[in-house]
Scaffold this motif. Structure first.
Motif, PDB file in Angstrom:
ATOM      1  N   ASP A   9       0.990  -1.240   0.081  1.00 17.12           N
ATOM      2  CA  ASP A   9      -0.029   0.070   0.073  1.00 17.12           C
ATOM      3  C   ASP A   9       0.800   1.227  -0.031  1.00 17.12           C
ATOM      4  OD1 ASP A   9      -2.111   1.501   0.256  1.00 17.12           O
ATOM      5  OD2 ASP A   9      -2.067   1.835   2.343  1.00 17.12           O
ATOM      6  N   HIS A  10       1.825   1.337   0.744  1.00 16.99           N
ATOM      7  CA  HIS A  10       2.876   2.337   0.864  1.00 16.99           C
ATOM      8  C   HIS A  10       3.587   2.760  -0.163  1.00 16.99           C
ATOM      9  CE1 HIS A  10       2.042   4.469   4.984  1.00 16.99           C
ATOM     10  NE2 HIS A  10       1.420   3.226   5.187  1.00 16.99           N
ATOM     11  N   PHE A  11       3.860   1.548  -0.972  1.00 15.98           N
ATOM     12  CA  PHE A  11       4.702   1.617  -2.126  1.00 15.98           C
ATOM     13  C   PHE A  11       3.938   2.123  -3.343  1.00 15.98           C
ATOM     14  CE2 PHE A  11       5.994  -0.776  -6.091  1.00 15.98           C
ATOM     15  CZ  PHE A  11       6.822   0.144  -6.388  1.00 15.98           C
ATOM     16  N   MET A  12       2.426   1.465  -3.582  1.00 11.03           N
ATOM     17  CA  MET A  12       1.626   2.066  -4.438  1.00 11.03           C
ATOM     18  C   MET A  12       1.075   3.109  -4.232  1.00 11.03           C
ATOM     19  SD  MET A  12       1.625  -0.796  -6.491  1.00 11.03           S
ATOM     20  CE  MET A  12       0.902  -2.101  -6.891  1.00 11.03           C
ATOM     21  N   ASN A  13       0.966   3.686  -3.073  1.00  6.69           N
ATOM     22  CA  ASN A  13       0.441   5.023  -2.712  1.00  6.69           C
ATOM     23  C   ASN A  13       0.864   5.855  -1.740  1.00  6.69           C
ATOM     24  OD1 ASN A  13      -2.344   4.232  -4.100  1.00  6.69           O
ATOM     25  ND2 ASN A  13      -2.205   2.879  -2.587  1.00  6.69           N
ATOM     26  N   PRO A  14       2.373   6.188  -1.983  1.00 11.39           N
ATOM     27  CA  PRO A  14       3.093   6.772  -1.019  1.00 11.39           C
ATOM     28  C   PRO A  14       2.537   8.051  -0.284  1.00 11.39           C
ATOM     29  CG  PRO A  14       4.329   6.671  -3.155  1.00 11.39           C
ATOM     30  CD  PRO A  14       2.931   6.083  -3.260  1.00 11.39           C
ATOM     31  N   ARG A  15       2.647   8.134   0.840  1.00 16.93           N
ATOM     32  CA  ARG A  15       2.289   9.457   1.557  1.00 16.93           C
ATOM     33  C   ARG A  15       3.293  10.626   1.595  1.00 16.93           C
ATOM     34  NH1 ARG A  15      -0.232   4.943   1.741  1.00 16.93           N
ATOM     35  NH2 ARG A  15      -1.445   4.186   3.406  1.00 16.93           N
ATOM     36  N   ASN A  16       2.693  11.845   1.557  1.00 10.77           N
ATOM     37  CA  ASN A  16       3.697  12.994   1.668  1.00 10.77           C
ATOM     38  C   ASN A  16       4.904  12.975   0.606  1.00 10.77           C
ATOM     39  OD1 ASN A  16       2.170  13.728   3.970  1.00 10.77           O
ATOM     40  ND2 ASN A  16       2.954  11.704   5.042  1.00 10.77           N
TER      41      ASN A  16
ATOM     42  N   LYS B 236      11.275  12.584  -1.147  1.00  9.34           N
ATOM     43  CA  LYS B 236      11.623  12.070  -2.354  1.00  9.34           C
ATOM     44  C   LYS B 236      12.681  10.694  -2.113  1.00  9.34           C
ATOM     45  CE  LYS B 236      11.012  15.886  -5.369  1.00  9.34           C
ATOM     46  NZ  LYS B 236      11.814  16.871  -6.275  1.00  9.34           N
ATOM     47  N   THR B 237      12.177   9.777  -2.720  1.00 12.50           N
ATOM     48  CA  THR B 237      13.259   8.698  -2.636  1.00 12.50           C
ATOM     49  C   THR B 237      13.107   8.102  -4.077  1.00 12.50           C
ATOM     50  OG1 THR B 237      12.320   8.121  -0.542  1.00 12.50           O
ATOM     51  CG2 THR B 237      13.544   6.530  -1.943  1.00 12.50           C
ATOM     52  N   PHE B 238      14.655   7.906  -4.389  1.00 10.27           N
ATOM     53  CA  PHE B 238      14.935   7.482  -5.740  1.00 10.27           C
ATOM     54  C   PHE B 238      15.456   5.983  -5.238  1.00 10.27           C
ATOM     55  CE2 PHE B 238      17.944   6.131  -8.988  1.00 10.27           C
ATOM     56  CZ  PHE B 238      17.250   6.380 -10.033  1.00 10.27           C
ATOM     57  N   GLY B 239      14.642   5.054  -5.350  1.00  7.93           N
ATOM     58  CA  GLY B 239      15.082   4.000  -4.767  1.00  7.93           C
ATOM     59  C   GLY B 239      14.148   2.785  -4.871  1.00  7.93           C
ATOM     60  N   CYS B 240      14.209   1.756  -4.141  1.00  2.57           N
ATOM     61  CA  CYS B 240      13.505   0.367  -4.481  1.00  2.57           C
ATOM     62  C   CYS B 240      12.066   0.685  -3.858  1.00  2.57           C
ATOM     63  CB  CYS B 240      14.170  -0.860  -3.917  1.00  2.57           C
ATOM     64  SG  CYS B 240      14.126  -0.788  -2.228  1.00  2.57           S
ATOM     65  N   GLY B 241      11.183  -0.326  -3.832  1.00  2.00           N
ATOM     66  CA  GLY B 241       9.880  -0.307  -3.417  1.00  2.00           C
ATOM     67  C   GLY B 241       9.756  -0.392  -1.738  1.00  2.00           C
ATOM     68  N   SER B 242      10.921  -1.054  -1.290  1.00  5.75           N
ATOM     69  CA  SER B 242      10.812  -0.842   0.192  1.00  5.75           C
ATOM     70  C   SER B 242      11.319   0.278   0.732  1.00  5.75           C
ATOM     71  CB  SER B 242      11.999  -2.236   0.704  1.00  5.75           C
ATOM     72  OG  SER B 242      11.424  -3.275   0.134  1.00  5.75           O
TER      73      SER B 242
ATOM     74  N   ALA C 248       8.332   2.581   0.470  1.00  8.31           N
ATOM     75  CA  ALA C 248       7.449   2.032   1.520  1.00  8.31           C
ATOM     76  C   ALA C 248       7.900   2.739   3.031  1.00  8.31           C
ATOM     77  CB  ALA C 248       7.114   0.816   1.427  1.00  8.31           C
ATOM     78  N   THR C 249       9.006   2.588   3.149  1.00  8.46           N
ATOM     79  CA  THR C 249       9.456   3.041   4.647  1.00  8.46           C
ATOM     80  C   THR C 249       9.613   4.278   4.696  1.00  8.46           C
ATOM     81  OG1 THR C 249      11.878   2.450   3.791  1.00  8.46           O
ATOM     82  CG2 THR C 249      10.655   0.629   5.237  1.00  8.46           C
ATOM     83  N   SER C 250      10.000   5.276   3.632  1.00  6.50           N
ATOM     84  CA  SER C 250       9.957   6.510   3.686  1.00  6.50           C
ATOM     85  C   SER C 250       8.641   7.039   3.969  1.00  6.50           C
ATOM     86  CB  SER C 250      10.414   7.133   2.355  1.00  6.50           C
ATOM     87  OG  SER C 250      11.891   6.672   2.028  1.00  6.50           O
ATOM     88  N   SER C 251       7.579   6.505   3.270  1.00 10.59           N
ATOM     89  CA  SER C 251       6.233   7.013   3.304  1.00 10.59           C
ATOM     90  C   SER C 251       5.927   6.771   4.654  1.00 10.59           C
ATOM     91  CB  SER C 251       5.395   6.190   2.341  1.00 10.59           C
ATOM     92  OG  SER C 251       4.249   6.241   2.642  1.00 10.59           O
ATOM     93  N   MET C 252       6.058   5.586   5.439  1.00 12.37           N
ATOM     94  CA  MET C 252       5.465   5.342   6.644  1.00 12.37           C
ATOM     95  C   MET C 252       6.330   6.182   7.574  1.00 12.37           C
ATOM     96  SD  MET C 252       3.774   3.703   8.855  1.00 12.37           S
ATOM     97  CE  MET C 252       2.784   2.103   8.257  1.00 12.37           C
ATOM     98  N   ALA C 253       7.511   6.302   7.538  1.00 10.51           N
ATOM     99  CA  ALA C 253       8.439   7.291   8.280  1.00 10.51           C
ATOM    100  C   ALA C 253       7.873   8.426   8.362  1.00 10.51           C
ATOM    101  CB  ALA C 253       9.765   7.267   8.031  1.00 10.51           C
TER     102      ALA C 253
END
Ligand code: FES
Ligand code: FES
Length: 132
Positions: free
Chosen positions: A8-15, A54-60, A63-68
């Protein structure tokens, strides 16, 4: 392999995005894979009022950036400093072991943005001594 929350956080990243005139900006790179993350903080009265990344990186990493960002929004800078990659991974219902290093990016970027904020304002923040 990935929890529903990670997907979910990978497909719909928050912020996602940038903050103009951010009070603190942190940018970190992951030595293991070369991925990079940038985080922007808006801080008022010691409280994180807004956060974007902004993350230039893998799905994880995404997702972790979004959750953080969700985990530190509205928190004091001292509380945000205590955010660990383990806590972020747990909030996502876990990450595959080979992907745990991806979550380190979010923790480090938050810390680096708070260090930037402290430097710009020449203030002392409890807990910053422990930060590299
Ligand atoms: Fe970054 Fe995994 S190496 S995508
Ligand atoms: Fe690079 Fe995930 S593989 S941060």
């Amino acid at each position: 392999m990935y929890s529903e929350k990670v997907m979910d956080h990978f497909m719909n990243p928050r912020n996602v995005g940038e903050i103009e005139n951010a009070d603190g900006i942190g940018e970190v790179g992951n030595a293991k894979c070369g991925d990079i993350m940038k985080i922007y903080l808006k801080i008022e009265d010691n409280i994180i009022k807004d956060v974007k990344f902004k993350t230039f990186g893998c799905g994880s990493a995404i997702a972790t950036s979004s959750m953080a960002t969700e985990m530190i929004m509205g928190k004091s800078v001292e509380e945000a400093l205590k955010l660990t990659n383990k806590a972020v991974a747990e909030a996502l219902d876990g990450l595959p072991a080979v992907k745990m290093h991806c979550s380190v990016l979010a923790e480090q970027a938050v810390k680096s943005a708070i260090i930037d904020y402290a430097k710009k304002n020449n203030i002392h923040i409890d807990g910053l001594e422990d930060v590299k």
